[in-house]
Design a protein around this motif. Structure first.
Motif: not given
Length: 637
Positions: A270-275, A56-60, A279-282
Motif C-alpha cells: 500500500v502507498n502512504v495514503k492507503q497506509f 513505501h516503507l520509508d513513507e509509512h 492505521v486510522k480505521n483498522q
C-alpha cells in the motif's frame, strides 16, 4: 509462506475494532506487521501480496512521525503493564516476520534513520538451514545478533518448526501446524489430544531454548506463524517464558490484549495514503453478503460426485459476489431441522462423511469467503436418556415436546455437556471464521418444564414452582420468557467458549424469527429477543422471509422489519437480513425479479448485511447472472 496459508491469514483482516485511542485514560496501541521488503525493480510478477516496497516503507515511517504516532518497543509495553510508565498516546509497535535478509539490508537502515524500535520474529528450524526450500533469503545468526545489538530490535520466536502446513483431514488439505490436528491417511485417524499437546509444547520450548543459546537471552514474545494460535498454544508460550504473543487479527489493542495481540498485516504494497487509512480505521469491515448453503446439497454417496458438486459450488460462490457463507455442518437428510449426523469427527453422533473442514477450507481459499459453521443449538437426534430432552406442559403435566425440533434441554447438565462436546470437536478438527446458531433455539410458553428447568425457574429465578401459577399470570409468563431468553443466550456463550478454546478468532451469529422483532411481546412464545441477541452475538441473522410469514404486502413487511431493526442501537450494524430463495409453501423458487426487488429494497432502506437461503447449486437458484449484478460490495480494504 505457501499461498493457501497466505490467503488464509489475509482472510482474518475483515473486522474492525473500536478506535485505539478512544479512552484517553487507558490508551491503546496498534501493532503493524511486515514481511519481506523489496526494491522497486524487484516488483515483478507473480506479486507477493505480503511484500512491501522499501520506498513505501520509508513513507509509512515518515507518516507515523509526521502524525505524532509514537513507535514503542516491547520494553515500553512491559513497563506499562507493570505500572512503571504509561503508554504514550498513539502508540505503535512495528513487527517483521520470518527473519528475511531484506530486514537486515533494507528495513534495519530505516529503523536506524527514524530511531524506531521493532520486533523481528525468526523461525528456529530455518536458522539451522532446515525446511527452507522455497523460502526467501534469510538473515544469518550473526546478522540477527548484530540487529539486536543496535538496541532497536527485539528478537521474538516464530516457533521452531511450526511455520508450515500439515495434512489435517482425509482429503489431504493442509492447515497451520499450530492449530491443525495431524491426519494419518495410513491409519485413517487424527492426532490424539495428548500427542497434539506434546508436539506444540515441545516446538515452543525448543524455539525458546534455541534463541537463548543463540542470543544469550530468552525470547519474551511469541509471534504465531500465520497468526494461528489457541488456548493450548498460549499455555505453551507462557510455560516457555513468553507471556506476550501476537496473532494476525485486525484491530487495536489494550494492555488486556498482550497475551494475544492483534496485528494489522500490511499487504498489497500500500502507498502512504492507503497506509494512513489502515492505521486510522483498522480496515472498516465490509457489509456481509451471505450465501446460506446446505451441505446436504453438496454431499453425495459417490465421492467423485461430491467433488463435482463442490467444484460447482466454488465457482458459483466466487462468481456471485458473496463474501460470507453460512455452511451446514450437520446432516439433515429428512429436512426436519434436526441433526441426524454430523459432517465432522465427534464423539457422540454418526459422521455422514468427514467433509465440513474440507469444504470450508476450499471455500475460504478458492472462493475467498468467510465461512460460518451452521450448527443446531439443541436439536440433535441423540440416543440419550429421555430426561435430557425439553418437556412441554400438556394434559396436566410435563410431556415430551411435540415440536418438529427434537431439542435437548439447555437446563439439563448432562445435555449441556453433550452439546458442548460436539462444539468442542467441531473446533478441534475444523477451521472456520464463525458460528451460525440455528433457529432451533426456541422455547414456547409451555416449555421447558423438565425437572431441571423447573428447579432453575423456582430456585434461581424466584418464580413459582408450579407451571399453572406461572401461566395464570401474563406478567409472570413474560418474566419466565425473558429469563429463558437469557438462559439460551448464556448457553450459546458457553458453546462459543468451547469453540474459542481452539479457534479464538471466531465470530458469532444467531438466527432470529421475525415476529419477536416485529412484536416484542411474542418473546413469550419464542424465548427470543432482539436486544438480548444484540448483547450475545456479533451478528443476528433474521429470517426476512415475507412469503414464509404469509405477509399480505411483502414490501411493507420488509420495510417494517428494517424500521424495527433501526430502532435499536447498533441494530443495522449487526443485523443480517436473510431473504428466502424458495417459497416452501408453494414448493417453487422465488422469481428473480421479486428476489432482486426485495434485495434492492433492503439496501435502499439502510440494511447493511444481506443474505439468502438456500443457495441451490444444482438448478442455479438464485440465478447467478442476477447475483453477479447486484450482490457484490466494493472492497474498502
Amino acid at each position: 509462506m505457501p499461498f493457501f496459508l497466505r490467503l488464509f491469514v489475509i482472510l482474518f483482516c475483515l473486522f474492525a475494532s473500536p478506535p485505539p485511542y478512544a479512552d484517553g485514560a487507558n490508551p491503546g496501541f496498534l501493532v503493524l506487521n511486515y514481511h519481506d521488503i523489496l526494491e522497486e525493480e524487484e516488483k515483478v510478477p507473480p506479486f507477493d501480496r505480503i511484500a512491501v516496497n522499501k520506498q513505501h516503507l520509508d513513507e509509512h515511517f515518515a507518516w507515523l512521525k509526521k502524525n505524532n504516532y509514537h513507535v514503542i518497543g516491547i520494553q515500553s509495553l512491559l513497563d506499562a503493564m507493570s505500572g512503571e510508565k504509561p503508554l504514550p498516546p498513539k502508540a505503535v509497535i512495528l513487527t517483521f516476520d520470518d527473519g528475511y535478509l531484506s530486514f537486515y539490508t533494507r528495513a534495519l537502515p530505516l529503523l536506524k534513520k527514524y530511531h524506531y524500535p521493532a520486533t523481528l520474529a525468526v523461525v528456529g528450524s530455518w536458522l539451522e538451514g532446515k525446511n527452507t526450500a522455497g523460502v526467501k533469503p534469510l538473515m544469518s545468526p550473526e546478522q540477527i545478533r548484530e540487529a539486536m545489538a543496535t538496541g532497536l530490535v527485539e528478537i521474538a520466536s516464530h516457533s521452531y518448526d511450526l511455520h508450515h502446513g500439515i495434512a489435517a483431514n482425509p482429503q489431504g488439505n493442509e492447515l497451520s501446524a499450530v492449530t491443525g490436528r495431524l491426519y494419518s491417511s495410513e491409519y485413517e485417524e487424527y492426532e490424539k489430544d495428548e500427542d497434539y499437546r506434546k508436539r506444540i509444547f515441545q516446538a515452543v520450548e525448543k524455539s525458546a531454548d534455541q534463541l537463548f543459546q543463540l542470543l544469550g537471552v530468552r525470547p519474551r514474545v511469541m509471534v504465531w506463524p500465520y497468526g494461528e494460535y489457541n488456548a493450548i498454544a498460549l499455555e505453551a508460550a507462557k510455560a516457555a517464558g513468553m507471556r506476550l504473543t501476537m496473532g494476525l487479527n485486525d484491530g487495536a489493542n489494550t494492555l488486556a490484549d498482550v497475551g494475544a495481540m492483534k496485528r494489522l498485516m500490511i499487504t498489497d504494497d500500500v502507498n502512504v495514503k492507503q497506509f494512513a487509512e489502515i492505521v486510522k480505521n483498522q480496515r472498516g469491515h465490509l457489509p456481509l453478503r451471505v450465501a446460506h448453503v446446505d451441505m446436504d446439497y453438496i454431499y453425495d454417496e459417490d465421492e467423485e460426485q461430491t467433488g463435482r458438486n463442490l467444484n460447482a459450488l466454488l465457482e458459483r460462490i466466487k462468481a456471485s459476489g458473496a463474501n460470507t457463507v453460512f455452511l451446514q455442518a450437520y446432516a439433515d437428510p429428512d429436512g426436519d431441522g434436526n441433526a441426524d449426523e454430523l459432517y465432522f469427527p465427534n464423539r457422540h453422533l454418526p459422521v455422514r462423511r468427514d467433509l465440513f473442514n474440507h469444504v470450508a477450507l476450499q471455500l475460504r481459499t478458492k472462493a475467498g469467503v468467510k465461512v460460518y459453521a451452521w450448527m443446531p443449538i439443541m436439536a440433535y437426534k441423540a440416543d440419550v436418556p429421555l430426561k435430557w430432552f425439553v418437556k412441554e406442559w400438556r394434559e396436566g403435566g410435563p410431556k415430551p415436546a411435540r415440536h418438529i425440533y427434537t431439542r435437548l434441554s439447555p437446563f439439563n447438565p448432562e445435555a449441556r455437556q453433550y452439546i458442548g462436546e460436539i462444539y468442542e470437536d467441531l473446533a478441534k478438527h475444523c477451521d472456520f471464521n464463525g458460528i451460525l446458531f440455528h433457529d432451533d433455539g426456541i422455547l414456547s410458553d409451555f416449555e421447558d418444564v423438565s425437572q431441571p428447568a423447573l428447579d432453575v425457574t423456582h430456585k434461581v429465578w424466584g418464580l413459582p414452582a408450579e407451571f399453572e401459577a406461572i401461566h395464570a399470570s401474563s406478567e409472570l409468563r413474560l418474566r419466565w420468557a425473558q429469563h429463558k431468553t437469557e438462559w439460551l443466550g448464556q448457553f450459546t456463550d458457553y458453546l462459543t467458549d468451547k469453540v474459542r478454546y481452539y479457534r479464538p478468532y471466531v465470530k458469532t451469529a444467531r438466527n432470529l424469527y421475525a415476529l419477536p422483532l416485529l412484536k416484542p411481546y411474542s418473546e413469550e412464545w419464542y424465548a427470543q429477543s432482539f436486544p438480548a441477541f444484540l448483547k450475545h452475538y456479533d451478528y443476528v441473522a433474521i429470517e426476512a422471509m415475507p412469503f414464509m410469514e404469509e405477509a399480505d404486502d411483502p414490501k411493507k413487511w420488509l420495510t417494517e422489519l428494517v424500521k424495527k431493526t433501526a430502532e435499536h442501537p447498533n441494530g443495522l450494524d449487526k443485523m443480517v437480513f436473510e431473504l428466502q430463495a424458495v417459497d416452501w409453501k408453494k414448493q417453487q423458487d422465488i422469481p428473480m425479479n421479486v428476489f432482486t426487488e426485495q434485495f434492492q429494497l433492503l439496501k435502499k432502506l439502510g440494511a447493511k448485511h444481506i443474505g439468502y437461503y438456500p443457495d441451490n447449486v444444482h438448478h442455479d437458484q438464485p440465478k447467478l447472472d442476477a447475483l453477479k449484478k447486484f450482490f457484490p460490495v466494493a472492497n474498502v480494504d
